[in-house]
Design a protein around this motif. Sequence first.
Motif, PDB file in Angstrom:
ATOM      1  N   ASN A 177      24.887 -20.530  84.500  1.00  0.00           N
ATOM      2  CA  ASN A 177      24.047 -19.374  84.801  1.00  0.00           C
ATOM      3  C   ASN A 177      22.651 -19.912  85.121  1.00  0.00           C
ATOM      4  OD1 ASN A 177      22.685 -16.963  85.023  1.00  0.00           O
ATOM      5  ND2 ASN A 177      23.549 -16.070  83.163  1.00  0.00           N
ATOM      6  N   PRO A 178      22.416 -20.293  86.388  1.00  0.00           N
ATOM      7  CA  PRO A 178      21.205 -21.022  86.757  1.00  0.00           C
ATOM      8  C   PRO A 178      20.006 -20.131  87.049  1.00  0.00           C
ATOM      9  CG  PRO A 178      22.641 -20.861  88.653  1.00  0.00           C
ATOM     10  CD  PRO A 178      23.357 -20.179  87.522  1.00  0.00           C
ATOM     11  N   PHE A 179      19.684 -19.240  86.133  1.00  0.00           N
ATOM     12  CA  PHE A 179      18.545 -18.338  86.286  1.00  0.00           C
ATOM     13  C   PHE A 179      17.408 -18.815  85.387  1.00  0.00           C
ATOM     14  CE2 PHE A 179      15.938 -14.661  85.320  1.00  0.00           C
ATOM     15  CZ  PHE A 179      15.807 -14.042  86.559  1.00  0.00           C
ATOM     16  N   ASP A 180      16.179 -18.931  85.937  1.00  0.00           N
ATOM     17  CA  ASP A 180      15.069 -19.426  85.107  1.00  0.00           C
ATOM     18  C   ASP A 180      13.728 -18.810  85.459  1.00  0.00           C
ATOM     19  OD1 ASP A 180      14.390 -20.642  87.497  1.00  0.00           O
ATOM     20  OD2 ASP A 180      14.078 -22.631  86.634  1.00  0.00           O
ATOM     21  N   THR A 181      13.744 -17.641  86.059  1.00  0.00           N
ATOM     22  CA  THR A 181      12.468 -17.048  86.460  1.00  0.00           C
ATOM     23  C   THR A 181      11.995 -15.996  85.459  1.00  0.00           C
ATOM     24  OG1 THR A 181      13.776 -15.756  88.052  1.00  0.00           O
ATOM     25  CG2 THR A 181      12.488 -17.574  88.900  1.00  0.00           C
ATOM     26  N   ALA A 182      12.299 -16.239  84.160  1.00  0.00           N
ATOM     27  CA  ALA A 182      11.815 -15.346  83.108  1.00  0.00           C
ATOM     28  C   ALA A 182      11.197 -16.158  81.977  1.00  0.00           C
ATOM     29  CB  ALA A 182      12.967 -14.491  82.584  1.00  0.00           C
ATOM     30  N   VAL A 183      10.606 -17.297  82.336  1.00  0.00           N
ATOM     31  CA  VAL A 183      10.093 -18.201  81.312  1.00  0.00           C
ATOM     32  C   VAL A 183       8.596 -18.002  81.095  1.00  0.00           C
ATOM     33  CG1 VAL A 183      11.859 -19.938  81.715  1.00  0.00           C
ATOM     34  CG2 VAL A 183       9.733 -20.059  83.004  1.00  0.00           C
ATOM     35  N   SER A 184       8.122 -18.503  79.953  1.00  0.00           N
ATOM     36  CA  SER A 184       6.710 -18.371  79.602  1.00  0.00           C
ATOM     37  C   SER A 184       5.958 -19.690  79.718  1.00  0.00           C
ATOM     38  CB  SER A 184       6.583 -17.856  78.163  1.00  0.00           C
ATOM     39  OG  SER A 184       7.246 -18.729  77.264  1.00  0.00           O
ATOM     40  N   ASN A 185       6.676 -20.786  79.937  1.00  0.00           N
ATOM     41  CA  ASN A 185       6.017 -22.084  79.996  1.00  0.00           C
ATOM     42  C   ASN A 185       6.587 -22.889  81.163  1.00  0.00           C
ATOM     43  OD1 ASN A 185       4.153 -24.046  78.987  1.00  0.00           O
ATOM     44  ND2 ASN A 185       5.772 -25.061  77.841  1.00  0.00           N
ATOM     45  N   ARG A 186       7.260 -23.977  80.924  1.00  0.00           N
ATOM     46  CA  ARG A 186       7.787 -24.827  81.980  1.00  0.00           C
ATOM     47  C   ARG A 186       8.926 -24.147  82.732  1.00  0.00           C
ATOM     48  NH1 ARG A 186       8.830 -30.035  78.042  1.00  0.00           N
ATOM     49  NH2 ARG A 186       6.663 -30.778  77.844  1.00  0.00           N
ATOM     50  N   ILE A 187       8.985 -24.349  84.035  1.00  0.00           N
ATOM     51  CA  ILE A 187      10.087 -23.842  84.832  1.00  0.00           C
ATOM     52  C   ILE A 187      11.024 -24.988  85.204  1.00  0.00           C
ATOM     53  CG2 ILE A 187       8.775 -21.907  85.752  1.00  0.00           C
ATOM     54  CD1 ILE A 187       8.410 -23.550  88.332  1.00  0.00           C
ATOM     55  N   GLY A 188      12.243 -24.641  85.602  1.00  0.00           N
ATOM     56  CA  GLY A 188      13.187 -25.658  86.060  1.00  0.00           C
ATOM     57  C   GLY A 188      14.533 -25.632  85.382  1.00  0.00           C
ATOM     58  N   ALA A 189      14.736 -24.709  84.435  1.00  0.00           N
ATOM     59  CA  ALA A 189      16.016 -24.661  83.739  1.00  0.00           C
ATOM     60  C   ALA A 189      17.152 -24.172  84.634  1.00  0.00           C
ATOM     61  CB  ALA A 189      15.921 -23.765  82.497  1.00  0.00           C
ATOM     62  N   ARG A 190      16.828 -23.699  85.834  1.00  0.00           N
ATOM     63  CA  ARG A 190      17.898 -23.352  86.782  1.00  0.00           C
ATOM     64  C   ARG A 190      18.736 -24.588  87.109  1.00  0.00           C
ATOM     65  NH1 ARG A 190      14.673 -21.409  92.017  1.00  0.00           N
ATOM     66  NH2 ARG A 190      13.538 -20.342  90.356  1.00  0.00           N
ATOM     67  N   GLY A 191      18.138 -25.764  86.963  1.00  0.00           N
ATOM     68  CA  GLY A 191      18.871 -27.003  87.197  1.00  0.00           C
ATOM     69  C   GLY A 191      19.659 -27.483  85.996  1.00  0.00           C
ATOM     70  N   GLY A 192      19.568 -26.761  84.884  1.00  0.00           N
ATOM     71  CA  GLY A 192      20.242 -27.176  83.662  1.00  0.00           C
ATOM     72  C   GLY A 192      21.754 -27.305  83.769  1.00  0.00           C
ATOM     73  N   PRO A 193      22.453 -26.299  84.330  1.00  0.00           N
ATOM     74  CA  PRO A 193      23.917 -26.407  84.396  1.00  0.00           C
ATOM     75  C   PRO A 193      24.399 -27.666  85.115  1.00  0.00           C
ATOM     76  CG  PRO A 193      23.241 -24.150  84.835  1.00  0.00           C
ATOM     77  CD  PRO A 193      21.984 -24.973  84.779  1.00  0.00           C
ATOM     78  N   GLN A 194      23.808 -27.978  86.260  1.00  0.00           N
ATOM     79  CA  GLN A 194      24.275 -29.158  86.985  1.00  0.00           C
ATOM     80  C   GLN A 194      23.838 -30.450  86.311  1.00  0.00           C
ATOM     81  OE1 GLN A 194      26.523 -28.840  89.453  1.00  0.00           O
ATOM     82  NE2 GLN A 194      26.747 -31.028  89.066  1.00  0.00           N
ATOM     83  N   HIS A 195      22.684 -30.429  85.671  1.00  0.00           N
ATOM     84  CA  HIS A 195      22.207 -31.605  84.938  1.00  0.00           C
ATOM     85  C   HIS A 195      23.181 -31.953  83.808  1.00  0.00           C
ATOM     86  CE1 HIS A 195      19.232 -34.507  83.708  1.00  0.00           C
ATOM     87  NE2 HIS A 195      19.022 -33.916  82.543  1.00  0.00           N
ATOM     88  N   ILE A 196      23.643 -30.933  83.103  1.00  0.00           N
ATOM     89  CA  ILE A 196      24.619 -31.158  82.026  1.00  0.00           C
ATOM     90  C   ILE A 196      25.931 -31.660  82.609  1.00  0.00           C
ATOM     91  CG2 ILE A 196      25.934 -30.053  80.174  1.00  0.00           C
ATOM     92  CD1 ILE A 196      23.583 -28.013  79.992  1.00  0.00           C
ATOM     93  N   ARG A 197      26.368 -31.044  83.691  1.00  0.00           N
ATOM     94  CA  ARG A 197      27.602 -31.502  84.341  1.00  0.00           C
ATOM     95  C   ARG A 197      27.507 -32.973  84.749  1.00  0.00           C
ATOM     96  NH1 ARG A 197      27.313 -26.110  87.207  1.00  0.00           N
ATOM     97  NH2 ARG A 197      29.157 -24.905  86.569  1.00  0.00           N
ATOM     98  N   ASN A 198      26.364 -33.366  85.295  1.00  0.00           N
ATOM     99  CA  ASN A 198      26.217 -34.736  85.779  1.00  0.00           C
ATOM    100  C   ASN A 198      26.463 -35.751  84.673  1.00  0.00           C
ATOM    101  OD1 ASN A 198      25.582 -33.877  88.364  1.00  0.00           O
ATOM    102  ND2 ASN A 198      23.374 -34.106  88.096  1.00  0.00           N
ATOM    103  N   PHE A 199      25.982 -35.454  83.482  1.00  0.00           N
ATOM    104  CA  PHE A 199      26.169 -36.398  82.376  1.00  0.00           C
ATOM    105  C   PHE A 199      27.552 -36.279  81.744  1.00  0.00           C
ATOM    106  CE2 PHE A 199      25.691 -38.621  78.451  1.00  0.00           C
ATOM    107  CZ  PHE A 199      24.808 -39.652  78.760  1.00  0.00           C
ATOM    108  N   SER A 200      28.155 -35.107  81.836  1.00  0.00           N
ATOM    109  CA  SER A 200      29.401 -34.841  81.110  1.00  0.00           C
ATOM    110  C   SER A 200      30.588 -35.647  81.599  1.00  0.00           C
ATOM    111  CB  SER A 200      29.746 -33.351  81.202  1.00  0.00           C
ATOM    112  OG  SER A 200      30.217 -33.008  82.507  1.00  0.00           O
ATOM    113  N   ILE A 201      30.440 -36.368  82.709  1.00  0.00           N
ATOM    114  CA  ILE A 201      31.557 -37.187  83.191  1.00  0.00           C
ATOM    115  C   ILE A 201      31.925 -38.270  82.182  1.00  0.00           C
ATOM    116  CG2 ILE A 201      31.068 -36.746  85.615  1.00  0.00           C
ATOM    117  CD1 ILE A 201      29.812 -39.589  85.712  1.00  0.00           C
ATOM    118  N   LEU A 202      31.050 -38.560  81.221  1.00  0.00           N
ATOM    119  CA  LEU A 202      31.346 -39.563  80.201  1.00  0.00           C
ATOM    120  C   LEU A 202      32.196 -39.015  79.063  1.00  0.00           C
ATOM    121  CD1 LEU A 202      27.943 -41.487  79.906  1.00  0.00           C
ATOM    122  CD2 LEU A 202      30.036 -42.213  81.053  1.00  0.00           C
TER     123      LEU A 202
END
Length: 307
Positions: A30-55
């Motif tokens: 669920n790559p939605f991140d335009t409701a944050v109060s500080n740092r933005i960029g969590a829309r990239g979280g799902p794919q970032h987790i997937r990238n590492f999960s190959i291990l």
Amino acid sequence: MKPRYTGVRTFMRLENIRTTKDVDFVVVGNPFDTAVSNRIGARGGPQHIRNFSILLRPYNPDQEIDIFDYCSGVDYGDFDTVPQNIHRSYELVEEQLSTILADDVTPVILGGDHSVSLGHLRAFAKKYGPVALIHFDSHSDTWDNYFGEKYMHGTPFRRAVEEGLIDTSRSIQVGLRGPLYGPHDVTDPVDLGFKTIPMREVHKLGYEEVLRQVRERVGDAPAFVSYDIDFVDPAYAPGTGTPEVGGPTSYEALEYVRGLYGLNIKGFDLVEVLPAYDHGEITAALASAVAFEMITLVAMHKRDQLK
């Protein structure tokens, strides 16, 4: 068999199929991140987790189970969302998640900022009625508003209570800590009906006693687990939007999920992973392991049904 670093980066190298047929769980972003109060960029979280999960590998030695001996799953891809439109995104996510739940499939949802949980809870309540919330976080996310905005990542669980999506008498928040605007930030979740265990108390009690209290609180109620990666100390999970020091280690972070075995868990979300601040991918490493432990619980439940 192919080298683990090859191919499309799906979660745990699962097949990327948008289906709920003949599967027990789906991993979905669920790559939605335009409701944050500080740092933005969590829309990239799902794919970032997937990238590492190959291990990740299928056998969980701590729980003594090969997950694919008892359950099957797919990487469902990402929910459709509308950037900058939280209400339209909620509608889309509720619709898509309801399709998954209709087939009694357990979703493991990767966010995204924590605002996304309100859409998830709307779908779960539609299926199961008000659910018990098991919430691991350094923040209660029960603000009434932020600069007048009622829907953002600090408000989802107040909105969920107001909408009747959560049975607060069976719900618990673990790990709350950090500087606040005032004492009302401490008392608000309690006034809403949640049991809270602040991180200072967690350290005194130890995670085994905390988990005993979680199980006692939730009982046999249908439960939803919402896990904010900022629950973990930023030494172990720096890649997040609003880090708070003084949290659990990565080992303890996994133990809190493992200790949920036996509860009537209907789904999970794991939120607030922010790739831009994740040096060395240590947050992705932990987040993928947390999701793996969530899937392990699904496998253990399936195994117990066969006994």
